[in-house]
Enzyme design. Structure first.
Site, PDB file in Angstrom:
ATOM      1  CB  CYS A   2     -19.869 -61.923  23.003  1.00 40.08           C
ATOM      2  SG  CYS A   2     -19.080 -63.174  23.716  1.00 40.08           S
ATOM      3  NE  ARG A  27     -24.750 -58.273  22.497  1.00 40.89           N
ATOM      4  CZ  ARG A  27     -25.751 -58.848  21.725  1.00 40.89           C
ATOM      5  NH1 ARG A  27     -26.653 -58.182  21.094  1.00 40.89           N
ATOM      6  NH2 ARG A  27     -25.629 -60.093  21.286  1.00 40.89           N
ATOM      7  CD1 TRP A  78     -20.882 -62.152  30.215  1.00 40.53           C
ATOM      8  CD2 TRP A  78     -21.439 -64.274  29.132  1.00 40.53           C
ATOM      9  NE1 TRP A  78     -21.709 -62.827  31.043  1.00 40.53           N
ATOM     10  CE2 TRP A  78     -21.927 -64.087  30.593  1.00 40.53           C
ATOM     11  CE3 TRP A  78     -21.430 -65.376  28.769  1.00 40.53           C
ATOM     12  CZ2 TRP A  78     -22.679 -65.273  31.222  1.00 40.53           C
ATOM     13  CZ3 TRP A  78     -22.270 -66.317  29.297  1.00 40.53           C
ATOM     14  CH2 TRP A  78     -22.703 -66.153  30.679  1.00 40.53           C
ATOM     15  CG  ASN A 102     -22.477 -63.334  20.274  1.00 43.74           C
ATOM     16  OD1 ASN A 102     -22.149 -64.167  21.187  1.00 43.74           O
ATOM     17  ND2 ASN A 102     -23.228 -62.590  20.101  1.00 43.74           N
ATOM     18  N   GLY A 103     -20.858 -66.504  20.490  1.00 42.27           N
ATOM     19  CA  GLY A 103     -21.620 -67.934  20.748  1.00 42.27           C
ATOM     20  C   GLY A 103     -20.592 -68.892  21.076  1.00 42.27           C
ATOM     21  CD  GLU A 486     -38.682 -60.416  38.029  1.00 44.85           C
ATOM     22  OE1 GLU A 486     -38.215 -61.527  37.690  1.00 44.85           O
ATOM     23  OE2 GLU A 486     -38.360 -59.329  37.552  1.00 44.85           O
ATOM     24  CE  LYS A 490     -35.068 -57.906  38.013  1.00 44.81           C
ATOM     25  NZ  LYS A 490     -35.784 -58.722  37.019  1.00 44.81           N
ATOM     26  CD  GLU A 493     -31.257 -60.010  37.394  1.00 46.94           C
ATOM     27  OE1 GLU A 493     -30.887 -60.713  36.556  1.00 46.94           O
ATOM     28  OE2 GLU A 493     -32.550 -59.562  37.178  1.00 46.94           O
ATOM     29  CG  HIS A 509     -44.430 -77.732  53.858  1.00 50.77           C
ATOM     30  ND1 HIS A 509     -44.738 -78.751  54.408  1.00 50.77           N
ATOM     31  CD2 HIS A 509     -45.501 -76.943  53.417  1.00 50.77           C
ATOM     32  CE1 HIS A 509     -46.133 -78.692  54.605  1.00 50.77           C
ATOM     33  NE2 HIS A 509     -46.742 -77.295  53.725  1.00 50.77           N
ATOM     34  CE  LYS A 609     -32.215 -56.460  28.666  1.00 51.06           C
ATOM     35  NZ  LYS A 609     -32.850 -56.635  29.753  1.00 51.06           N
TER      36      LYS A 609
HETATM   37  O1  M6R Z   1     -34.421 -61.966  26.498  1.00 54.89           O
HETATM   38  P1  M6R Z   1     -35.315 -63.049  27.501  1.00 54.89           P
HETATM   39  O2  M6R Z   1     -36.569 -62.533  28.142  1.00 54.89           O
HETATM   40  O3  M6R Z   1     -35.554 -64.394  26.618  1.00 54.89           O
HETATM   41  O4  M6R Z   1     -34.292 -63.179  28.588  1.00 54.89           O
HETATM   42  C1  M6R Z   1     -34.545 -64.127  29.818  1.00 54.89           C
HETATM   43  C2  M6R Z   1     -33.737 -64.077  30.848  1.00 54.89           C
HETATM   44  O5  M6R Z   1     -32.380 -64.136  30.388  1.00 54.89           O
HETATM   45  C3  M6R Z   1     -33.927 -62.710  31.471  1.00 54.89           C
HETATM   46  O6  M6R Z   1     -35.299 -62.487  31.744  1.00 54.89           O
HETATM   47  C4  M6R Z   1     -33.030 -62.509  32.737  1.00 54.89           C
HETATM   48  O7  M6R Z   1     -33.404 -63.506  33.838  1.00 54.89           O
HETATM   49  C5  M6R Z   1     -32.935 -61.178  33.266  1.00 54.89           C
HETATM   50  N1  M6R Z   1     -31.504 -60.892  33.823  1.00 54.89           N
HETATM   51  C6  M6R Z   1     -33.907 -61.076  34.333  1.00 54.89           C
HETATM   52  O8  M6R Z   1     -33.783 -59.756  34.972  1.00 54.89           O
END
Ligand code: M6R
Length: 614
Positions: A2, A27, A78, A102-103, A486, A490, A493, A509, A609
């Site tokens: 949020c 965000r 959010w 927010n939270g 990773e 990517k 997501e 395995h 974000k």
């Molecule tokens: O701000 P941070 O690096 O702590 O965030 C960690 C993850 O939320 C962040 O890397 C998330 O996995 C991204 N969407 C990956 O692209």
């Protein structure tokens, strides 16, 4: 997560609140809203407009039914408690009180229960109950400020809040416990925002509320109080960085812009960690880490989430190989609840782009409470983690707006590699000659990334093919195993294609059962000492019909030319920096696949974000 913005001033605020919300779009959110106190014929009223989906929907709504006033709050939501509906969107109202939040209020059910005889709740949210509590306290005779501070004492959980009250003209209330809250100081106006980016066109003078702080803002001033209601002065930070970094420029998406920024951002990271002129890494003292001595550290514990955790996994190989320093990596959400056995000479380093991720912050605090030396490798130096850790280690990648982390990842890797070399040199595992050669490899990173970016066109063609897949695998060995994880993250997501990363030797395995004719398998294998082993795994999947995309260098490409139908040939780079350079290819592959599928690349569905809830 949020986003909050609020303005208390003397000029109309609605348009500027909506502009502020746009700067918070990165965000992630699923609805948006705005509330202002309107004055008509000497009478005031609290009015709001809300809309599901994108901010343009809210804008349309405000065009059709305009609202305006000189005091207002706005929010991007959010969803946590309650479905994505206009009714659940913020601001929430109760009586004279309007609130954005927010939270999470953890004890909201019991608070709601206590009010259910006297109050009617219109939403399923935890936020609405807070508005009712403030309104109820005012009905009992408290002033707006008293009611606000009285209510705060009863809330459990993590929250940043902005409140306006009809009849308490000219005042805005705000509080922070957990998620960050920035106050912008203006000329005849003052502001609140979830971060300085939201306020970037309004103010360069920012006060970051500390944990438990709350504040009262008027057009002419800001008074901050600590958790015990004592008036307190908090430092004003002057934001100097160019907010141009928060603009897309000529790029179609922030993510693409951020991918292309990496020659420059990794160079910024290097400037902090190495002395290129003398071919040396900087010592702990030179890095401003006074009191840290890698000779006294017996174990490094890296704690992070998501992409940052994959950067940490790569770094485990580096700390162990270059500095002979045992290194654990923990996903933050698991760390503190597994009650880890902590030993005194452990250096705990949180890795976090934002410095606000709730789980990573909680893990950092857990380490601190248990007496460990703590550090944070962070992009946002004004963040909570940077302020709370014993050592803040910047990555200097500049604001990262795309939800999918790219430039922060390569800068995290660059900083972690530099730190591992510093540790190795301090502990006597790297002599001056080896240090010189390693630092030379580091200095080539920006140029090698630049060369790798030239593969963009070829990768885009492969991405078209990948976009028809239902599912994909990424394989790698050694430092390239976390890179495979990773790569898969990517892709899923932003393109929503199911993808898994595996250690190349682990596939047989179990998961190899999923390989069938045409399954895309992306194999990350530069021609290093593990190359032949990874190529054997490549053949295992190729013979079962996998459609292999091999990411390698010229030597590897020559060797495997008859084994993989598609090869991405990266520049020749040192083994040690290869994961940083190869990261560019997996970012571009995911990006173009997503663009081809027409997804919302910068704000993928369901993602935020900065994940400021557990
Ligand atoms: O701000 P941070 O690096 O702590 O965030 C960690 C993850 O939320 C962040 O890397 C998330 O996995 C991204 N969407 C990956 O692209």
């Amino acid at each position: 997560m949020c986003g909050i913005i609020g303005i208390v001033g003397s000029k109309p605020v609605a348009g500027r609140l909506i502009d502020g919300l746009k700067r918070l779009e990165y965000r992630g959110y699923d609805s948006a809203g705005i509330a202002v106190i309107e004055e008509t014929d000497g009478l005031s009223s609290l009015v709001r407009r809300r809309a599901k989906g994108k901010i343009v929907n809210l804008e349309e709504r405000v065009k059709l039914e305009p609202v305006d006033g000189v005091l207002g709050i706005a929010h991007t939501r959010w969803a946590t408690h309650g479905a994505v509906t206009e009714t659940n969107a913020h601001p929430h109202f109760a009586g004279r009180v309007g609130i954005v939040h927010n939270g999470i209020i953890e004890n909201f059910t019991e608070l709601r229960e206590a009010l259910k005889e006297t109050r009617t709740f219109n939403t399923q949210t935890d936020t609405e109950v807070v508005a009712h509590m403030i309104d109820e306290a005012m009905r009992a005779g408290m002033s707006g400020q008293e009611a606000f501070s009285h209510t705060l004492k009863q809330l459990r959980g993590a929250f940043a809040i902005g409140v306006v009250i009809d009849g308490v003209e000219g005042q805005m209330f705000t509080a922070r416990k957990g998620p960050p809250l920035a106050i912008g100081i203006g000329d005849g106006e003052n502001y609140i925002g979830s971060d300085a980016i939201a306020l970037s066109t309004l103010s360069k003078k920012i006060i970051y509320l500390e944990e438990g702080d709350w504040a009262v803002l008027t057009a002419d001033g800001v008074q901050v109080y600590d958790a015990d209601d004592n008036p307190i002065e908090r430092e004003i930070t002057h934001i100097t960085g160019s907010m141009a970094a928060a603009e897309k420029g000529n790029y179609r998406h922030f993510m693409l812009k951020e991918i292309y920024e990496q020659p420059e951002t990794t160079a910024h990271t290097l400037t902090h960690y190495i002395d290129a002129f003398n071919h040396k890494v900087k010592t702990e003292d030179e890095l401003g880490l006074k009191g840290l001595d890698f000779n006294r550290v017996e174990r490094v514990s890296l704690i992070a989430c998501g992409t940052a955790a994959y950067a940490a996994y790569v770094a485990k190989y580096w700390f162990e190989q270059l500095a002979s320093l045992p290194c654990d990596v923990d996903v933050a959400s698991e760390f503190r609840y597994r009650k880890p056995a902590l030993s005194g000479n452990t250096l705990a380093i949180a890795v976090s782009q934002s410095g606000e991720t709730a789980d990573t912050l909680a893990a950092l605090r857990y380490c601190k409470q248990n007496g460990l030396q703590t550090g944070v490798l962070v992009n946002v130096l004004s963040s909570t983690m940077a302020r709370e850790a014993d050592y803040a280690m910047p990555i200097n990648a500049g604001p990262e707006i795309g939800v999918a982390s790219t430039k922060a990842f390569t800068s995290q890797l660059t900083a972690l590699l530099s730190l591992a070399i510093t540790a190795g040199a301090q502990r006597g595992f790297i002599d001056a000659e080896a240090e010189k050669s390693l630092v030379e490899s580091l200095t080539h990173i920006p140029r090698h990334i630049n060369e790798t970016l030239k593969l963009d066109g070829a990768i885009e063609e492969l991405a078209q093919k990948l976009s028809t897949a239902k599912s994909a695998f990424y394989l790698g060995r050694g430092v390239h195993y976390p890179l495979a994880l990773e790569g898969a993250l990517k892709l899923k997501e932003i393109s929503y294609i199911h993808a898994e990363g595996y250690a190349a030797g682990e596939l047989k395995h179990g998961p190899i059962a999923l390989i069938e004719e045409g399954t895309p398998v992306i194999v990350i294998a530069p021609s290093d000492e593990l190359f032949e082993k990874t190529i054997s795994n490549l053949q295992e999947v190729a013979t079962r019909g996998a459609n292999v995309i091999l990411i390698t260098d010229a030597k590897g490409a020559k060797y495997a030319k008859d084994m993989a139908p598609h090869i991405i040939t990266c520049p020749d780079v040192s083994d040690i920096t290869a994961p940083i350079i190869y990261a560019i290819t997996i970012q571009l592959l995911a990006y173009h696949t997503a663009v081809h599928l027409g997804t919302d690349v910068d704000q993928p569905r369901n993602l935020a974000k900065s994940v400021t809830v557990e």
